[in-house]
Design a protein around this motif. Sequence first.
Motif, PDB file in Angstrom:
ATOM      1  N   UNK A  33       0.846  -1.190   0.000  1.00 62.93           N
ATOM      2  CA  UNK A  33       0.000   0.000   0.000  1.00 62.93           C
ATOM      3  C   UNK A  33       0.883   1.241   0.000  1.00 62.93           C
ATOM      4  N   UNK A  34       0.682   2.097  -1.011  1.00 65.73           N
ATOM      5  CA  UNK A  34       1.430   3.346  -1.111  1.00 65.73           C
ATOM      6  C   UNK A  34       0.444   4.470  -1.386  1.00 65.73           C
ATOM      7  N   UNK A  35       0.293   5.361  -0.426  1.00 62.58           N
ATOM      8  CA  UNK A  35      -0.675   6.449  -0.514  1.00 62.58           C
ATOM      9  C   UNK A  35      -2.076   5.881  -0.764  1.00 62.58           C
ATOM     10  N   UNK A  36      -2.654   6.160  -1.926  1.00 63.12           N
ATOM     11  CA  UNK A  36      -4.008   5.693  -2.227  1.00 63.12           C
ATOM     12  C   UNK A  36      -4.026   4.501  -3.183  1.00 63.12           C
TER      13      UNK A  36
ATOM     14  N   UNK B 181     -11.457   9.772  -3.000  1.00 64.09           N
ATOM     15  CA  UNK B 181     -12.776  10.056  -2.451  1.00 64.09           C
ATOM     16  C   UNK B 181     -13.868   9.960  -3.502  1.00 64.09           C
ATOM     17  N   UNK B 182     -13.618  10.492  -4.697  1.00 67.66           N
ATOM     18  CA  UNK B 182     -14.647  10.519  -5.726  1.00 67.66           C
ATOM     19  C   UNK B 182     -14.283   9.719  -6.974  1.00 67.66           C
ATOM     20  N   UNK B 183     -13.169   9.013  -6.934  1.00 65.75           N
ATOM     21  CA  UNK B 183     -12.758   8.274  -8.124  1.00 65.75           C
ATOM     22  C   UNK B 183     -11.940   7.056  -7.719  1.00 65.75           C
TER      23      UNK B 183
ATOM     24  N   UNK C 261     -16.754   6.641 -10.560  1.00 69.76           N
ATOM     25  CA  UNK C 261     -16.602   8.066 -10.279  1.00 69.76           C
ATOM     26  C   UNK C 261     -17.922   8.644  -9.790  1.00 69.76           C
ATOM     27  N   UNK C 262     -17.842   9.480  -8.767  1.00 70.22           N
ATOM     28  CA  UNK C 262     -19.001  10.229  -8.288  1.00 70.22           C
ATOM     29  C   UNK C 262     -18.934  11.615  -8.917  1.00 70.22           C
TER      30      UNK C 262
END
Length: 478
Positions: free
Chosen positions: A229-232, A288-290, A338-339
Motif C-alpha cells: 500500500x502506497x498512498x491511495x 474520495x470521488x474516483x 466516479x461520483x
Amino acid sequence: MGILQRGFTTETSFSNVNAKNGFFANAHGLEVRTSSIDYDSSSRDVDLPYHKVNHFKITNNTSLDLGNHTFHLDLGYQNNNREEHSEPIPHGYMPTPPDSKERAFNKNTYTLNVKDVFKPNAKHDVVVGLNMEYQDNNIGGWGGFLIPEYTRFTVGAFGYDQFEINKNLHLQAGIRYDFGVVDTHSYFDWYPSTRNNDDNTTSNIYLQRSQDKTLNFGSTSASVGLSYLRNKTTYKINIGKSFRMPLSNELASDGGVNYHMYRYEKGNLDLDPEASYQLDMEVDYSAKKFSVALSPFVNFFDNYIYLNPTSSYYETLQIYEYTQAKVFRVGGELSASSTVLKNVTLNASAEYVYSRQTSGPKKNFTLPFSPPLSGRLSANYQFKDLLFFNSPQLSAELKVAGAQNEIVPPEQITAGYQVLNMAFVSKLNTSKNSLPIEMRLKLNNVFHTKYFDHTSFYRLIDVPEAGRNISLSLTIPF
C-alpha cells in the motif's frame, strides 16, 4: 435459528427449493405431430416433457473463541432430487416404458469444514483447516443416464499465513493437499438389443453403458503473494499452483442426452487431475470521488479439462466429449468508478480472456464457449426519500459485447451486441415497528434487441436471449 453467547455462536439454517420446468418437445427428440398432447392449447401450462427438482439443505456454522485461537466448524447436508418425465413411447430396441419417468437423479452430499484462526505473534495471522465432503448419487428411470451411480469422497488440509513485513507491506503464503476417491457403478440397459456376431448369427444382449471403476486422485497446491500500500494505491502480485479433481460428469457421462444443454455428452474415465500455474496482479487506486483497478493474469494448464465439440451427432444432437489439453490463458479486467455529482455515480468495466490450446486434436484453437471482449457502463442516481420510498435509486446499464470470431469447430461465430437494462431499487417503510421491505423493479433489454450469447447453451440451437422483460421482486424480513 441459533445461539449467541460470549465467545460462542452457532447458527443452523434450513432451505427447500422446488421447481417444475418444461422442455422444448422437439429438442427433446419427440415428434410433436404424432403426440396426443395439444402443445398449443396454452402458453403457460407445463406438459410432457418436463423436469422437476427439489433441493433441500441444512447448514450449521459454529464459532468458538478461546482467546488466541478461534475455531470455526461448518456442517452441511444437501439432498438434490430431480426427475425428467416424457411420453412413454418405444424407441429403437426399447419397448414402450411403463410410465413417464424417463430419468431420476437423487444425490446426497455431506460436508465438514473446520479451521483454526490464530496469531502466534503480532506479525503473523495464521489459518489451518480441514475440508471433507462425501457424495452419494443414485439414478433411476427408463431413459438411461447423464451420470451413472457413483460415490465421491474428498478431503483437503491447508495452512495459510499472512506476515506483516511492515505497515504497508504484507506477505501471504499458503499450501494445501487434496485427496479424493471416485467410485462409479456399472449400468446396463433394462431391455435387450440385437447385435450381429462374427459368425453371421445374432444375439440379444443387455448393453453396458458404464462400468465399475475406482479412481484415486491427490496433489499439492501452493501460492505466495505480496501486497503493498502506497498512498491511495494498492499493489498485489500472486504466483501459485492449483489442482482440481475431475468431476463425476466429466469422468462418466455417457448413455444419455442432455436436454438442458441440447447436446450429447460423453465422459472420459482416463482423465487426469487438472493442474494450473498462475501469475496474477492487481493495481487499485481509490480516492474520495474516483477509483480505478486493473487486474491482469496469465496461467498455463498442463491438462485442462473441457467439453470438446465434435462433428458427430446422436439423435440430431451434437456430441461433446470431455478431453484434456495443454492450455495457455491470459486476460484481465479493468474497472473504474466516479461520483460526478452528489447523487450521481458512474461505473465502467471491461474484461477479456485469450485462450489457446497448445496440444491435442484442437491445437492452436481457443477453448469452446470462450467469452468475447465485453464491457459494462452504468449510471446510478440516488433520489431523496419520497412518501414511503426510502433511499430510492434509479440505474441504467449498457452491456456491450464484441463479436466472437475465435471458435472451436464446429462452433458458430457469434455477432456482437449492445443491450440496455434499467432498474429501480428502494426500501419501503410500511410501519414504524417493522423492518423495511426491499423492492427491486427491473426492465431488461429495454429496446427489445435480438442477440445471441456465445457462452449460452441456447446458442447451440440458435435461440436468442430474452427480449424485453419486466420483473418485480420483494424481500420481506420477518
